[in-house]
Design a protein around this motif. Structure first.
Motif, PDB file in Angstrom:
ATOM      1  N   SER A  79       0.828  -1.213   0.000  1.00  0.00           N
ATOM      2  CA  SER A  79       0.000   0.000   0.000  1.00  0.00           C
ATOM      3  C   SER A  79       0.861   1.260   0.000  1.00  0.00           C
ATOM      4  N   ASP A  80       2.163   1.135   0.383  1.00  0.00           N
ATOM      5  CA  ASP A  80       3.065   2.284   0.310  1.00  0.00           C
ATOM      6  C   ASP A  80       3.946   2.235  -0.951  1.00  0.00           C
ATOM      7  N   GLY A  81       3.534   1.449  -1.951  1.00  0.00           N
ATOM      8  CA  GLY A  81       4.135   1.601  -3.274  1.00  0.00           C
ATOM      9  C   GLY A  81       5.379   0.789  -3.569  1.00  0.00           C
ATOM     10  N   TYR A  82       5.630  -0.306  -2.836  1.00  0.00           N
ATOM     11  CA  TYR A  82       6.788  -1.159  -3.132  1.00  0.00           C
ATOM     12  C   TYR A  82       6.333  -2.449  -3.833  1.00  0.00           C
ATOM     13  N   VAL A  83       7.155  -2.904  -4.764  1.00  0.00           N
ATOM     14  CA  VAL A  83       6.856  -4.153  -5.459  1.00  0.00           C
ATOM     15  C   VAL A  83       7.048  -5.312  -4.474  1.00  0.00           C
ATOM     16  N   LEU A  84       6.112  -6.261  -4.477  1.00  0.00           N
ATOM     17  CA  LEU A  84       6.214  -7.416  -3.579  1.00  0.00           C
ATOM     18  C   LEU A  84       6.534  -8.679  -4.391  1.00  0.00           C
ATOM     19  N   GLU A  85       5.519  -9.391  -4.853  1.00  0.00           N
ATOM     20  CA  GLU A  85       5.711 -10.665  -5.573  1.00  0.00           C
ATOM     21  C   GLU A  85       4.453 -10.933  -6.368  1.00  0.00           C
ATOM     22  N   GLY A  86       4.478 -11.986  -7.200  1.00  0.00           N
ATOM     23  CA  GLY A  86       3.265 -12.452  -7.854  1.00  0.00           C
ATOM     24  C   GLY A  86       2.519 -13.385  -6.907  1.00  0.00           C
ATOM     25  N   PRO A  87       1.264 -13.733  -7.211  1.00  0.00           N
ATOM     26  CA  PRO A  87       0.524 -14.660  -6.349  1.00  0.00           C
ATOM     27  C   PRO A  87       1.175 -16.039  -6.275  1.00  0.00           C
ATOM     28  N   THR A  88       1.941 -16.426  -7.317  1.00  0.00           N
ATOM     29  CA  THR A  88       2.627 -17.730  -7.281  1.00  0.00           C
ATOM     30  C   THR A  88       4.044 -17.606  -7.842  1.00  0.00           C
ATOM     31  N   SER A  89       4.656 -16.427  -7.702  1.00  0.00           N
ATOM     32  CA  SER A  89       5.972 -16.233  -8.335  1.00  0.00           C
ATOM     33  C   SER A  89       6.728 -15.084  -7.682  1.00  0.00           C
ATOM     34  N   SER A  90       8.030 -15.034  -7.944  1.00  0.00           N
ATOM     35  CA  SER A  90       8.843 -13.878  -7.570  1.00  0.00           C
ATOM     36  C   SER A  90       8.925 -12.941  -8.782  1.00  0.00           C
ATOM     37  N   VAL A  91       9.149 -11.654  -8.482  1.00  0.00           N
ATOM     38  CA  VAL A  91       9.260 -10.653  -9.549  1.00  0.00           C
ATOM     39  C   VAL A  91      10.734 -10.313  -9.749  1.00  0.00           C
ATOM     40  N   VAL A  92      11.180 -10.392 -10.990  1.00  0.00           N
ATOM     41  CA  VAL A  92      12.555 -10.024 -11.341  1.00  0.00           C
ATOM     42  C   VAL A  92      12.462  -8.973 -12.433  1.00  0.00           C
ATOM     43  N   MET A  93      13.301  -7.931 -12.349  1.00  0.00           N
ATOM     44  CA  MET A  93      13.292  -6.923 -13.420  1.00  0.00           C
ATOM     45  C   MET A  93      14.725  -6.565 -13.784  1.00  0.00           C
ATOM     46  N   ARG A  94      14.897  -5.996 -14.958  1.00  0.00           N
ATOM     47  CA  ARG A  94      16.208  -5.461 -15.341  1.00  0.00           C
ATOM     48  C   ARG A  94      16.043  -4.004 -15.702  1.00  0.00           C
ATOM     49  N   ILE A  95      16.911  -3.160 -15.086  1.00  0.00           N
ATOM     50  CA  ILE A  95      16.993  -1.752 -15.475  1.00  0.00           C
ATOM     51  C   ILE A  95      18.441  -1.523 -15.858  1.00  0.00           C
ATOM     52  N   GLY A  96      18.690  -1.208 -17.118  1.00  0.00           N
ATOM     53  CA  GLY A  96      20.082  -1.073 -17.577  1.00  0.00           C
ATOM     54  C   GLY A  96      20.798  -2.387 -17.381  1.00  0.00           C
TER      55      GLY A  96
END
Ligand code: PLP
Length: 295
Positions: free
Chosen positions: A191-208
């Motif tokens: 609710s304070d705007g941070y990425v958590l996870e998917g309902p059955t997965s982890s979230v991975v991202m690439r920036i640069g």
């Protein structure tokens, strides 16, 4: 050779090493009645589990999955599992599944029967769903408010946020909401705007050049797939970090994936209705690693 295996397991205390674990496994037909209706797993979702991928006869990351089972038991006040017993049960199941193809082994430790003396435990091995199209072509995701801030785990440990419990009704509701919004999957945001996870997965991202995932500091499940992928990337000289990620960062990422044991790395090609860049070669390299035998 059968394509499914079901074992009922008499859970041994963690410190017992003089009982042959094989004598505690009872194979049952998948359609046979096996649990009592008073089971707290079915009544209340009160128990913990792990889902382990089996690729061409190799059970992936058994050690990290069993360590997480032990951590989940601790968080949920279940008796500490006997990891050697579980290791042998997984080994037996893998031996009964075909040597080629992708299978799943789900292990469950439930609080058992109300007032019962022990937890109940079982294992199921079965063919995995075919995730090749999603791995190759990607999925659409929407961000959904998880309804608590990212410090909630510390304030309210009874939410059991870092444990892999059987209580997935909320996670399944989020998937249905994602579908109602025209997407395939969801990414929870605090609710304070941070990425958590998917309902059955982890979230991975690439920036640069940086590959990043939200740090698992109690508010999300520490992902075995994400951790394995990150140690592989670091060994290869890449920058892979676990840290706080704001939702705005995810919105401008150069690539986003949902990763989990059985689906492996699935690229997100559309997030909240906007296209996300997608690197087919990078995704294929992630999945080639994730499909290789890993311990
Ligand atoms: N987070 C949640 C809520 C999950 O249910 C899962 C897997 O099912 C994951 C993360 C990813 O965990 P793993 O990579 O160990 O499968």
């Amino acid at each position: 050779m059968s394509h499914t295996v079901t074992l009922l397991i008499e859970p041994l205390p963690a410190d017992v090493d003089d009982i042959d674990p094989d004598s505690t496994f009872h194979a049952v037909a998948p359609s046979a009645p096996a649990l009592r209706v008073a089971e707290l797993s079915t009544q209340r979702g009160d128990g913990i589990f792990e889902t382990i991928a089996v690729v061409d006869g190799h059970a992936q990351e058994v050690g990290p999955h069993l360590e997480r089972l032990r951590a989940s038991a601790r968080i949920t006040d279940l008796p500490e599992p006997n990891l050697e017993q579980w290791r042998r049960a997984i080994h037996r199941a893998v031996g009964e599944l075909p040597a080629q193809g992708e299978y799943s082994v789900k292990i469950v430790l439930s609080r058992g029967i109300e007032g019962g003396p022990t937890p109940t435990a079982w294992l199921m091995g079965f063919p995995s769903a075919d995730h090749r199209a999603a791995r190759e072509h990607g999925i659409r995701a929407v961000t959904l408010d998880r309804g608590y801030d990212h410090g909630a785990a510390e304030r309210a440990p009874w939410l059991l946020l870092g444990a892999k419990t059987l209580s997935y009704a909320v996670n399944m509701a989020a998937l249905r909401e994602a579908k109602r919004r025209g997407a395939d999957d969801a990414i929870f945001v605090s609710s304070d705007g941070y990425v958590l996870e998917g309902p059955t997965s982890s979230v991975v991202m690439r920036i640069g050049d940086e590959v990043a995932t939200p740090a698992a500091t109690g508010q999300i499940l520490p992902g075995t797939t994400q951790r394995s992928l990150f140690s592989h990337l670091v060994d290869a000289g890449s920058t892979a970090t676990e840290r706080d990620i704001r939702a705005e960062e995810l919105a401008r990422a150069d690539a986003v994936w949902l990763v989990s044991s059985v689906r492996l790395a699935v690229p997100v090609v559309e997030l909240d209705g906007r296209p996300v860049p997608f690197d087919a070669a990078e995704t294929a390299a992630f999945n080639a690693y994730l499909l290789s035998p890993r311990d």
